[in-house]
Design an enzyme around this catalytic site. Structure first.
Site, short mmCIF file in Angstrom:
data_model
loop_
_atom_site.label_atom_id
_atom_site.label_comp_id
_atom_site.label_asym_id
_atom_site.label_seq_id
_atom_site.Cartn_x
_atom_site.Cartn_y
_atom_site.Cartn_z
N GLY A 134 -4.11 -7.19 -54.09
CA GLY A 134 -4.27 -8.62 -53.87
C GLY A 134 -3.36 -9.12 -52.76
CD GLU A 250 -3.34 -0.25 -47.09
OE1 GLU A 250 -2.48 -1.02 -46.63
OE2 GLU A 250 -4.48 -0.61 -47.43
CB SER A 377 -6.74 -4.44 -37.01
OG SER A 377 -5.74 -5.11 -36.28
#
Length: 396
Positions: A134, A250, A377
Site C-alpha cells: 500500500g 523490492e 520507473s
C-alpha cells in the site's frame, strides 16, 4: 527433513541436486511463478504445484537465507546461490513468491518486534499468507512522499482513511504493508508504516483490468479502518526510512525474478529453423540473439559480482538502481525477440488456435512493458543513480 544448512562444499550441491530431482514435479518445468501468483484458483487446483509449494515451505527453502526460527532454511548466501543455480538447471521455480518473502520479510527481520516476526514470518515462509504493498496513491506515485492516506491515533487503535492505487494483487492478499500520513505538518518525517489485515471492515478493493489479460493491479479504499496499535512497524513518523529499505529489497527481488519462459535460442531453432550446420538460417536474427546472450550473461555476472562483494561485507545499496534498470532492459529484449521469432504465431493472446507456449510468450511480451515502470520507473532509477552514485547536482 534434511538440514541443508549443515551440509558444506560439494556435498551441499549434490544433496540439493538430488533433492530437486526427487521432488520437483516435471509438469511444472518452464512454468512461471507469475502464472500461479495471478491465478490463485488455478494454483490451488494444481496438485503438483500444491505439493511443490508444501515441500519448499516445510524445508524452508522458499526463503533459504532466513533464520530457521522464522521458517527459513538458515542457509548462507553462497549456499542459497548454489540452490538457485540447481533450480535454474531444472527450469524450476520457487513457489514461495510475492511481496511477503521478497519485500516485507527481509524488512521485518530488520525492523520488526519479536512478536511481529513470530506472527508473520513463519506463515510467509510456508506460503500461507499473501501481502500487497500500500504505497502509491493517485497523487503520490513517483513522488511517493506526497502520500495523503490519513492515520489518526485513537488511543487504543489507529484509524486509517484514504486511497491507494496500482496495488498489485490486493484482490488476493491477506495483509497490506501500508504507508500512512501521521503528521501533516512535515513531508518525509510525517509518514508511518502499518501492517493492515485486509479483512478489516472498511477496506474496499477494486481490480483494474490490463491489456495483457492479467488483472493484478487494484485500487484500495480505506474507510474508517481500525488497525491495532501493535501493527505499527518501527517508530511513529519513521516509516519513510523503513520504506526506503523495503524498496531496496523490492528492486533486488525484481532484478532476480524475471527469468521464466522458454529459452529464446531454443525458440528460434524451433520456429525459424537451422541450416545443415546447425546454425539459425536467419543471419541477422542470429547476430541479434548473440548480442542478447552476451548482455544477459554480463548481467548475470554483474549480479554475481555484487553478491560476492556483499558476502565480503561490502554493501551494494548504490548498485540497486543500476541493476534494476539493466535487468529490465535484458528481459524486455528477450521478450521482443521471442515475439518476433514466433512471427504470426505471436499475434494471439487469448484466442483459440495458438499453443499454450505461444500465448504465454505473447502475454510475457505485453507484461514486460511494466518492467521499466514498476518498482520505480527507469527515469526514477536514473535520477537515484545520478544523485547518490555520481553525486550530480539536481536540476534547477
Amino acid at each position: 527433513m534434511t538440514d541443508f544448512a549443515a551440509i558444506e562444499g560439494d556435498a551441499f550441491r549434490r544433496e540439493v541436486r538430488q533433492w530437486l530431482a526427487d521432488n520437483f514435479p516435471p509438469s511444472l518445468k518452464n512454468a512461471s511463478s507469475l502464472t500461479y501468483q495471478t491465478n490463485p484458483d488455478e494454483a490451488r487446483a494444481n496438485a503438483d504445484f500444491c505439493r511443490w509449494k508444501t515441500l519448499m515451505g516445510e524445508s524452508g527453502m522458499g526463503v533459504p537465507t532466513w533464520p530457521k526460527q522464522y521458517g527459513g532454511a538458515g542457509l548462507s548466501t553462497e549456499q542459497a546461490e548454489v540452490f538457485q543455480e540447481e533450480m535454474s538447471q531444472l527450469n524450476a521455480f520457487n513457489p514461495i513468491f510475492g511481496n511477503g518473502p521478497m519485500m516485507l520479510g527481509p524488512t521485518l527481520l530488520e525492523f520488526g518486534t519479536e512478536e511481529q516476526k513470530l506472527e508473520h514470518l513463519p506463515v510467509i515462509a510456508r506460503g500461507e499468507s499473501s501481502w500487497c504493498q500500500g504505497f502509491s496513491e493517485p497523487g503520490a506515485g513517483s513522488d511517493l512522499a506526497s502520500l495523503k492516506t490519513k492515520c489518526e491515533d485513537k488511543g487504543d487503535h489507529w484509524l486509517v482513511n484514504g486511497q491507494k492505487v496500482w496495488t498489485s494483487f490486493a484482490n488476493h492478499s491477506d495483509w497490506c504493508f501500508c504507508l500512512v500520513r501521521t503528521d501533516t505538518s512535515v513531508k518525509h518525517t510525517g509518514i508511518s508504516f502499518l501492517l493492515i489485515d485486509m479483512t478489516s471492515p472498511g477496506i474496499d478493493v477494486r481490480p483494474i483490468e490490463l491489456i495483457s489479460g492479467i488483472t493484478h493491479f487494484c485500487e484500495v479504499f480505506f474507510n474508517d479502518v481500525k488497525v491495532p496499535k501493535a501493527n505499527l512497524l518501527g517508530q511513529l513518523n519513521e516509516g519513510w526510512s523503513i520504506a526506503k529499505r523495503l524498496l531496496q529489497h523490492e528492486r533486488n527481488g525484481l532484478s532476480n525474478v524475471r527469468r521464466a519462459g522458454p529459452d529464446v535460442v531454443d525458440l528460434a531453432k524451433e520456429y525459424v529453423g537451422v541450416d545443415e550446420n546447425g546454425q539459425l538460417v536467419d543471419p541477422d536474427l542470429r547476430c541479434r540473439l548473440t548480442t542478447h546472450q552476451i548482455r544477459s550473461q554480463a548481467y548475470k555476472l554483474t549480479l554475481k559480482r555484487i553478491s560476492d562483494a556483499e558476502n565480503a561485507g561490502v554493501r551494494s545499496d548504490i548498485a540497486v538502481s543500476v541493476v534494476k534498470n539493466l535487468g529490465a532492459c535484458v528481459e524486455q529484449s528477450k521478450s521482443e525477440l521471442s515475439v518476433e521469432i514466433l512471427g504470426y504465431r505471436g499475434l494471439g493472446w487469448e484466442a483459440e488456435g495458438y499453443s499454450d507456449e505461444e500465448l504465454a510468450v505473447t502475454r510475457a511480451w505485453l507484461y514486460s512493458k511494466a518492467f521499466s515502470i514498476y518498482g520505480g520507473s527507469h527515469e526514477i532509477q536514473n535520477n537515484i543513480t545520478a544523485k547518490r552514485v555520481l553525486n550530480l547536482p539536481s536540476a534547477k
